[in-house]
Write a protein that holds these residues in place. Structure first.
Motif, PDB file in Angstrom:
ATOM      1  N   ASP A   9      -1.353 -37.134   3.570  1.00 38.78           N
ATOM      2  CA  ASP A   9      -2.023 -36.492   2.448  1.00 38.78           C
ATOM      3  C   ASP A   9      -1.919 -34.987   2.680  1.00 38.78           C
ATOM      4  O   ASP A   9      -2.684 -34.424   3.468  1.00 38.78           O
ATOM      5  CB  ASP A   9      -3.486 -36.944   2.397  1.00 38.78           C
ATOM      6  N   THR A  10      -0.972 -34.332   2.009  1.00 38.16           N
ATOM      7  CA  THR A  10      -0.753 -32.908   2.280  1.00 38.16           C
ATOM      8  C   THR A  10      -1.965 -32.063   1.901  1.00 38.16           C
ATOM      9  O   THR A  10      -2.196 -31.029   2.524  1.00 38.16           O
ATOM     10  CB  THR A  10       0.504 -32.371   1.566  1.00 38.16           C
ATOM     11  N   ARG A  12      -5.146 -32.890   2.329  1.00 34.75           N
ATOM     12  CA  ARG A  12      -6.071 -33.033   3.452  1.00 34.75           C
ATOM     13  C   ARG A  12      -5.475 -32.549   4.776  1.00 34.75           C
ATOM     14  O   ARG A  12      -6.165 -31.957   5.589  1.00 34.75           O
ATOM     15  CB  ARG A  12      -6.456 -34.519   3.576  1.00 34.75           C
ATOM     16  N   ASP A  13      -4.185 -32.795   4.984  1.00 40.76           N
ATOM     17  CA  ASP A  13      -3.563 -32.633   6.300  1.00 40.76           C
ATOM     18  C   ASP A  13      -2.711 -31.383   6.462  1.00 40.76           C
ATOM     19  O   ASP A  13      -2.082 -31.203   7.502  1.00 40.76           O
ATOM     20  CB  ASP A  13      -2.691 -33.863   6.615  1.00 40.76           C
TER      21      ASP A  13
END
Length: 177
Positions: A9-10, A12-13
Motif C-alpha cells: 500500500d504505497t 501507507r508504506d
C-alpha cells in the motif's frame, strides 16, 4: 517467527519503502537517488500493471521485506530464448537494519519461494540480479537457482537464473523444510 505477505500500500508504506530502496545497502535495487515521489510513482505503475505485483513482507506483524513478482514475458527479459510458459519473475529486498537477525534473510527467501510455488501454474522462478551482487548469488544458490547466463539489461549485467520446483525442494533451504 511468522512471515506474511500482503499487497503493498504505497499510501501507507511510502516512507518505509523510500527508506528501504534508497538505503546504501540497497544499492542493487537501483533507486539510490529516488525521491519519495519517484518511489510512489514507480510503485503506482507496478500496482496498475496486470503483469507485475509488489508485496510487503512482515515478520511477526512488523514490516521487514519487499517482494515483487512479475511475468517475465512482459518485462525487460521478454524475448529471451530461455523463458518458458510457467515462469514467474521475482525480486526480494530485505529491509536494511543495524541489528541483523541470524538466518532471517534465508527464512525470507524460503518464504518467498514457497509463495511463488504456491501457484500450481508456476514451474520455475526467474531472477536477474546484478552480476556483481555476490550476496544474493549465494542466497539464490541456497534455494536452488542456477545461473543460465549473463544478459545485458538497460541498467545492469544480470545473472539470468532459474529455479525449478524440484531444485527448490532439493536445495539447502528446500521447500520440504
Amino acid at each position: 517467527m511468522r512471515l506474511t505477505l500482503e499487497p503493498l500500500d504505497t499510501g501507507r508504506d511510502l516512507a518505509l519503502l523510500h527508506a528501504w530502496v534508497t538505503h546504501p545497502r540497497s544499492v542493487f535495487w537501483g533507486m539510490q537517488d529516488a525521491t519519495p515521489a519517484q518511489v510512489r510513482d514507480d510503485y503506482a505503475r507496478i500496482a496498475a500493471d496486470p503483469h507485475h505485483e509488489a508485496l510487503l513482507g512482515r515478520a511477526d506483524g512488523e514490516p521487514a521485506f519487499l517482494v515483487e513478482t512479475y511475468d517475465p514475458a512482459h518485462s525487460p527479459l521478454a524475448g529471451l530464448p530461455e523463458l518458458r510458459a510457467g515462469d514467474v519473475g521475482m525480486h526480494v529486498l530485505v529491509a536494511p537494519t543495524d541489528q541483523p537477525v541470524h538466518g532471517f534473510t534465508r527464512a525470507v527467501m524460503r518464504r518467498v519461494m514457497k509463495a511463488c510455488f504456491a501457484d500450481p501454474s508456476v514451474r520455475r522462478v526467474v531472477v536477474e540480479p546484478d552480476a556483481r551482487n555476490h550476496r544474493i548469488a549465494v542466497l539464490n544458490e541456497a534455494v536452488g537457482f542456477v545461473v543460465a547466463r549473463h544478459v545485458e539489461l538497460a541498467d545492469k549485467t544480470a545473472a539470468l537464473s532459474f529455479c525449478t520446483r524440484a531444485a527448490f525442494h532439493d536445495s539447502a533451504l528446500g521447500g520440504a523444510a
